[in-house]
Design a protein around this motif. Structure first.
Motif, short mmCIF file in Angstrom:
data_model
loop_
_atom_site.label_atom_id
_atom_site.label_comp_id
_atom_site.label_asym_id
_atom_site.label_seq_id
_atom_site.Cartn_x
_atom_site.Cartn_y
_atom_site.Cartn_z
N CYS A 58 -0.17 -7.66 4.18
CA CYS A 58 0.30 -6.82 3.08
C CYS A 58 -0.43 -5.48 2.95
O CYS A 58 0.14 -4.51 2.47
CB CYS A 58 0.24 -7.60 1.77
N GLY A 59 -1.66 -5.41 3.39
CA GLY A 59 -2.38 -4.14 3.38
C GLY A 59 -1.90 -3.17 4.45
O GLY A 59 -2.33 -2.02 4.48
N ARG A 60 -1.01 -3.65 5.31
CA ARG A 60 -0.43 -2.81 6.37
C ARG A 60 1.09 -2.79 6.26
O ARG A 60 1.80 -2.77 7.26
CB ARG A 60 -0.86 -3.31 7.75
N VAL A 61 1.59 -2.75 5.03
CA VAL A 61 3.03 -2.63 4.79
C VAL A 61 3.29 -1.28 4.14
O VAL A 61 2.67 -0.95 3.13
CB VAL A 61 3.57 -3.76 3.90
N VAL A 62 4.18 -0.50 4.75
CA VAL A 62 4.57 0.81 4.22
C VAL A 62 6.08 0.82 4.07
O VAL A 62 6.80 0.53 5.04
CB VAL A 62 4.12 1.96 5.14
N GLN A 63 6.55 1.14 2.88
CA GLN A 63 7.99 1.23 2.61
C GLN A 63 8.32 2.69 2.34
O GLN A 63 7.79 3.29 1.42
CB GLN A 63 8.36 0.34 1.42
N CYS A 79 5.58 -4.70 -5.38
CA CYS A 79 5.10 -4.19 -4.09
C CYS A 79 3.65 -3.73 -4.18
O CYS A 79 2.83 -4.07 -3.32
CB CYS A 79 5.99 -3.05 -3.62
N ARG A 80 3.34 -2.96 -5.21
CA ARG A 80 1.96 -2.49 -5.37
C ARG A 80 0.99 -3.66 -5.56
O ARG A 80 -0.11 -3.65 -5.02
CB ARG A 80 1.87 -1.53 -6.56
N GLU A 81 1.41 -4.67 -6.32
CA GLU A 81 0.56 -5.84 -6.54
C GLU A 81 0.25 -6.57 -5.22
O GLU A 81 -0.79 -7.20 -5.10
CB GLU A 81 1.22 -6.81 -7.52
N GLN A 82 1.15 -6.48 -4.26
CA GLN A 82 0.93 -7.13 -2.96
C GLN A 82 0.07 -6.27 -2.04
O GLN A 82 -0.36 -6.73 -0.98
CB GLN A 82 2.27 -7.43 -2.26
N GLY A 83 -0.12 -5.00 -2.40
CA GLY A 83 -0.89 -4.09 -1.56
C GLY A 83 -0.04 -3.20 -0.68
O GLY A 83 -0.55 -2.47 0.17
N PHE A 84 1.28 -3.23 -0.86
CA PHE A 84 2.18 -2.37 -0.09
C PHE A 84 1.96 -0.91 -0.47
O PHE A 84 1.65 -0.60 -1.63
CB PHE A 84 3.65 -2.67 -0.38
N ARG A 85 2.19 -0.03 0.47
CA ARG A 85 2.28 1.40 0.17
C ARG A 85 3.76 1.73 0.03
O ARG A 85 4.53 1.52 0.97
CB ARG A 85 1.65 2.25 1.27
N VAL A 86 4.17 2.23 -1.13
CA VAL A 86 5.56 2.60 -1.37
C VAL A 86 5.64 4.12 -1.37
O VAL A 86 4.93 4.79 -2.14
CB VAL A 86 6.07 2.03 -2.71
N VAL A 87 6.48 4.66 -0.50
CA VAL A 87 6.69 6.10 -0.42
C VAL A 87 8.11 6.40 -0.90
O VAL A 87 9.08 6.25 -0.16
CB VAL A 87 6.51 6.62 1.03
#
Length: 194
Positions: A58-63, A79-87
């Motif tokens: 999850c620290g290496r997920v980018v949307q 998404c943020r709670e999981q550690g995703f980067r949302v763009v």
């Protein structure tokens, strides 16, 4: 591929081989919903199910390209709670995505990662042939910057989903989808290009 549900079993198989993988996810939607019409597995829940099964690093997920209406006041909270980067798409408007992809490359490192590209990540002016179009999306040039920006990463798989040719009499969505798949094949490890 078909709808975004197909990514779920692919990531199950890849995680069984490689462990949790990083993800570059281009889409108008985060696809982290819980249920729809009482069903837990549908095209809008794919990445929530993947998180629950530990398939993603999850620290290496980018949307990238996320936009559109939502049923939630804070649609990216999960998404943020999981550690995703949302763009969000608005952070991409009218600029090159090469600087973003330099950051993404650093985030992915040399560990296994996957590219999942929903055609609705692109603006419907370019790709109207999809089931859930959202205005103000990415351009084809930005799509190429994202895919080409993944060259050299440890890509263990990729997909392109949600193309629905019957919704596009011009055929442009299918043409764009085929070209994006070709570009993804060209950035796979070991592929030599000119």
């Amino acid at each position: 591929g078909g709808d975004h549900t197909i990514t779920y079993p692919i990531l199950q198989a890849l995680a069984a081989k490689h462990g949790p993988v990083g993800l570059v996810h281009v889409d108008a939607h985060t696809d982290t919903g819980d249920t729809a019409l009482g069903e837990k597995i549908y095209h809008g829940s794919t990445f929530r199910r993947c998180v629950e099964e530990g398939l993603l690093d999850c620290g290496r997920v980018v949307q990238i390209g996320i936009r559109g209406s939502s049923y939630e006041p804070d649609p990216h909270k999960y998404c943020r709670e999981q550690g995703f980067r949302v763009v969000p798409a608005e952070e991409c408007w009218m600029k090159s995505l090469e600087p973003l992809m330099r950051e993404v490359r650093a985030q992915m490192g040399d560990k296994p990662m996957y590219i999942s590209f929903d055609i609705d990540g692109l603006d419907p002016a370019y790709a109207p042939g999809t089931g859930t179009p959202e205005i103000a999306g990415l351009t084809p040039a930005q799509a190429l910057e994202i895919i080409r920006g993944c060259k050299g990463l440890n890509i263990v798989g990729c997909d392109l989903v949600e193309v629905a040719p019957m919704y596009d009499v011009s055929g442009n969505t299918a043409l764009l989808g085929a070209n994006l798949l070709f570009e993804m094949l060209c950035v796979l490890p070991g592929v030599k290009t000119l």
